[in-house]
Design a protein around this motif. Structure first.
Motif, short mmCIF file in Angstrom:
data_model
loop_
_atom_site.label_atom_id
_atom_site.label_comp_id
_atom_site.label_asym_id
_atom_site.label_seq_id
_atom_site.Cartn_x
_atom_site.Cartn_y
_atom_site.Cartn_z
N LEU A 228 0.80 -1.22 0.00
CA LEU A 228 0.00 0.00 0.00
C LEU A 228 0.83 1.27 0.00
CD1 LEU A 228 -2.86 -0.72 2.57
CD2 LEU A 228 -3.16 -0.07 0.18
N VAL A 229 1.95 1.27 0.73
CA VAL A 229 2.70 2.50 0.92
C VAL A 229 3.26 3.02 -0.41
CG1 VAL A 229 4.99 1.48 1.34
CG2 VAL A 229 4.32 3.61 2.52
N ARG A 230 3.35 4.30 -0.53
CA ARG A 230 3.91 4.92 -1.72
C ARG A 230 5.34 4.42 -1.95
NH1 ARG A 230 3.19 11.18 -1.51
NH2 ARG A 230 1.06 10.35 -1.42
N ARG A 231 5.70 4.18 -3.19
CA ARG A 231 7.05 3.71 -3.51
C ARG A 231 8.07 4.67 -2.92
NH1 ARG A 231 9.36 0.04 -7.23
NH2 ARG A 231 7.29 -0.95 -7.08
N GLY A 232 9.01 4.11 -2.15
CA GLY A 232 9.99 4.94 -1.47
C GLY A 232 9.55 5.38 -0.09
N GLY A 233 8.34 5.00 0.32
CA GLY A 233 7.83 5.37 1.63
C GLY A 233 8.32 4.42 2.71
N THR A 234 7.76 4.57 3.91
CA THR A 234 8.23 3.81 5.07
C THR A 234 7.06 3.17 5.80
OG1 THR A 234 10.08 5.34 5.38
CG2 THR A 234 9.51 3.94 7.25
N VAL A 235 7.24 1.90 6.17
CA VAL A 235 6.29 1.17 7.01
C VAL A 235 6.98 0.90 8.33
CG1 VAL A 235 4.98 -0.97 7.32
CG2 VAL A 235 5.11 0.11 5.05
N CYS A 236 6.31 1.25 9.44
CA CYS A 236 6.83 0.95 10.76
C CYS A 236 5.86 0.02 11.47
CB CYS A 236 7.02 2.22 11.58
SG CYS A 236 7.62 1.92 13.27
N VAL A 237 6.37 -1.10 11.95
CA VAL A 237 5.56 -2.06 12.72
C VAL A 237 5.82 -1.80 14.20
CG1 VAL A 237 5.03 -4.47 13.11
CG2 VAL A 237 5.82 -3.73 10.86
N ALA A 238 4.75 -1.52 14.94
CA ALA A 238 4.90 -1.21 16.37
C ALA A 238 3.82 -1.88 17.20
CB ALA A 238 4.90 0.29 16.59
N GLY A 239 3.18 -2.90 16.64
CA GLY A 239 2.12 -3.60 17.37
C GLY A 239 1.99 -5.02 16.88
N SER A 240 1.23 -5.81 17.63
CA SER A 240 1.09 -7.23 17.30
C SER A 240 -0.35 -7.70 17.48
CB SER A 240 2.02 -8.06 18.18
OG SER A 240 1.72 -7.85 19.56
N LEU A 241 -1.31 -6.81 17.19
CA LEU A 241 -2.71 -7.18 17.34
C LEU A 241 -3.05 -8.38 16.46
CD1 LEU A 241 -4.29 -3.60 17.27
CD2 LEU A 241 -3.90 -5.02 19.28
N GLY A 242 -2.33 -8.52 15.34
CA GLY A 242 -2.60 -9.61 14.42
C GLY A 242 -1.54 -10.70 14.44
N ASP A 248 6.68 -17.38 5.85
CA ASP A 248 7.13 -17.38 4.46
C ASP A 248 7.45 -15.97 3.96
OD1 ASP A 248 6.71 -20.19 4.32
OD2 ASP A 248 4.58 -19.83 3.96
N PHE A 249 8.08 -15.17 4.82
CA PHE A 249 8.41 -13.80 4.44
C PHE A 249 9.64 -13.81 3.53
CE2 PHE A 249 10.46 -9.63 5.46
CZ PHE A 249 9.48 -8.83 4.88
N GLU A 250 9.51 -13.18 2.37
CA GLU A 250 10.59 -13.10 1.39
C GLU A 250 10.91 -11.62 1.16
OE1 GLU A 250 9.83 -15.38 -2.16
OE2 GLU A 250 8.42 -16.68 -1.07
N PRO A 251 11.91 -11.08 1.84
CA PRO A 251 12.16 -9.63 1.79
C PRO A 251 12.31 -9.06 0.39
CG PRO A 251 13.47 -10.66 3.51
CD PRO A 251 12.85 -11.78 2.74
N ILE A 252 13.10 -9.71 -0.47
CA ILE A 252 13.33 -9.14 -1.79
C ILE A 252 12.04 -9.11 -2.60
CG2 ILE A 252 14.54 -9.48 -3.99
CD1 ILE A 252 16.91 -10.53 -2.41
N ALA A 253 11.21 -10.13 -2.45
CA ALA A 253 9.96 -10.19 -3.21
C ALA A 253 8.87 -9.31 -2.60
CB ALA A 253 9.47 -11.63 -3.28
N MET A 254 8.90 -9.12 -1.30
CA MET A 254 7.77 -8.47 -0.62
C MET A 254 8.02 -7.03 -0.21
SD MET A 254 6.45 -11.66 1.72
CE MET A 254 5.73 -13.13 0.97
N ILE A 255 9.27 -6.58 -0.20
CA ILE A 255 9.56 -5.17 0.08
C ILE A 255 9.87 -4.49 -1.24
CG2 ILE A 255 11.00 -3.53 1.32
CD1 ILE A 255 11.68 -5.71 3.31
N PRO A 256 8.99 -3.61 -1.72
CA PRO A 256 9.25 -2.94 -3.00
C PRO A 256 10.57 -2.17 -2.96
CG PRO A 256 6.97 -2.60 -2.32
CD PRO A 256 7.69 -3.24 -1.15
N SER A 257 11.25 -2.12 -4.07
CA SER A 257 12.54 -1.45 -4.15
C SER A 257 12.42 0.00 -3.66
CB SER A 257 13.06 -1.46 -5.59
OG SER A 257 13.26 -2.78 -6.03
N GLY A 258 13.32 0.36 -2.76
CA GLY A 258 13.34 1.73 -2.25
C GLY A 258 12.42 1.97 -1.07
#
Length: 327
Positions: A228-242, A248-258
């Motif tokens: 969802l985040v704009r390309r080049g934006g930042t996601v911060c995880v600070a909770g664990s409600l879910g 099966d986390f694959e950083p290169i595939a799942m974190i958009p470049s930049g």
């Protein structure tokens, strides 16, 4: 001084009924620790998980409570004289040693954060864990005035605190909630766009996506937040409600470049690391820049009801316990 006190003792893992109000000895001061008269304690969902038996390192009986505010009664630290108002968070409170669900608590000197304030106890008690987490996440995001922020899990206490902070800094905010009746609390905190969480990916008001996402839901939504985040934006995880784990986390595939993925944990704001931040938060609350939302205040005798209230997801904001009641 009295030699006994009232405390909510979690006698075993289970439902709210395992929290029993008991008369227990006031802890004796020992080297490196201070005795604090608890004036208020914010309640947290992590305490629900501990009570339910999901914290393997915790042994019962235990007085829960990962945070509190109060007044120093006796200390082995000359920098913490009797009468000093203090706050404390994390550092194994309510887990390795007894926490804030009591009239008095013995805490490591290094965990105590002196605070100067005229705020009411129920307001001050709503700040440490919630606002230190929200402020830490806000700083980790690196967000600036005029940018855009999506808060996932917006009606959690940290979500509302983050909205208050972001609004005070001139950020345009969208926030999710699963309950339409909580939309008013989000708007009161400064949220510009309330998004109903139906279990899918939220549709934000920004075609290119928000510049920043604060994800308080956690593992179940992080990958979607990265999308969802704009390309080049930042996601911060600070909770664990879910949940805690992203399978099966694959950083290169799942974190958009930049795009940047970061996190913040409130344990990083304990003691001296959080003292200056908490003072800044208190000043912002006192001047009205931040608007903390205390959803409901319980007395110590009603701690089981308070846990049930949180477990039923009825709160929109912070639930606070005052050991000596609300009158």
């Amino acid at each position: 001084m009295t030699t006994t006190m009232r405390a909510a003792v979690c006698v075993r893992a289970g439902g709210p009924e395992v929290l029993e109000i008991r008369d227990v000895p006031v802890p004796a001061v020992r080297d490196g620790w201070s005795l604090v008269r608890v004036m208020g304690a914010g309640l947290n969902r992590s305490e629900l998980r501990t009570r339910q038996g999901h914290s393997p390192g915790v042994r019962f009986p235990r007085v829960l409570g990962i945070e509190c505010v109060g007044v120093v009664v006796a200390s082995t630290d000359p920098a913490l004289p009797e009468g000093t108002t203090v706050a404390a968070v994390m550092g194994e409170m309510g887990r390795e040693f007894d926490g804030g669900y009591a009239e008095y608590v013995l805490l490591p000197d290094a965990l105590l954060m002196p605070v100067t304030t005229t705020l009411a106890w129920e307001v001050l008690a709503a700040l440490p864990e919630t606002y230190l987490t929200a402020q830490g996440a806000f700083d980790a995001l690196g967000i600036r005035p005029g940018e855009t922020l999506l808060i996932r899990g917006g009606t959690s206490s940290v979500g509302l605190a983050a909205a208050s902070i972001a609004h005070g800094h001139g950020v345009e905010i969208a926030a999710t909630t699963r309950r339409p009746e909580k939309a008013g609390a989000l708007r009161a905190a400064g949220v510009d766009h309330v998004l109903l969480d139906d279990g899918g990916s939220p549709i934000t008001p920004w075609p290119a996506g928000p510049s920043h996402v604060l994800d308080l839901v956690g593992a179940s939504t992080v990958v979607d937040s990265l999308r969802l985040v704009r390309r080049g934006g930042t996601v911060c995880v600070a909770g664990s409600l879910g949940g805690w784990l992203i399978r099966d986390f694959e950083p290169i595939a799942m974190i958009p470049s930049g795009t940047r993925l970061t996190a913040f944990h409130s344990n990083d704001a304990k003691g001296s690391a959080g003292a200056a931040v908490l003072e800044r938060v208190v000043r912002e609350v006192e001047t009205g820049v931040y608007q903390p939302h205390v959803d409901r205040v319980f007395g110590l005798d009603d701690i089981a009801a308070a846990h049930q209230y949180m477990e039923d997801n009825r709160a929109a904001g912070k639930v606070v316990m005052l050991p000596r009641g609300t009158s």
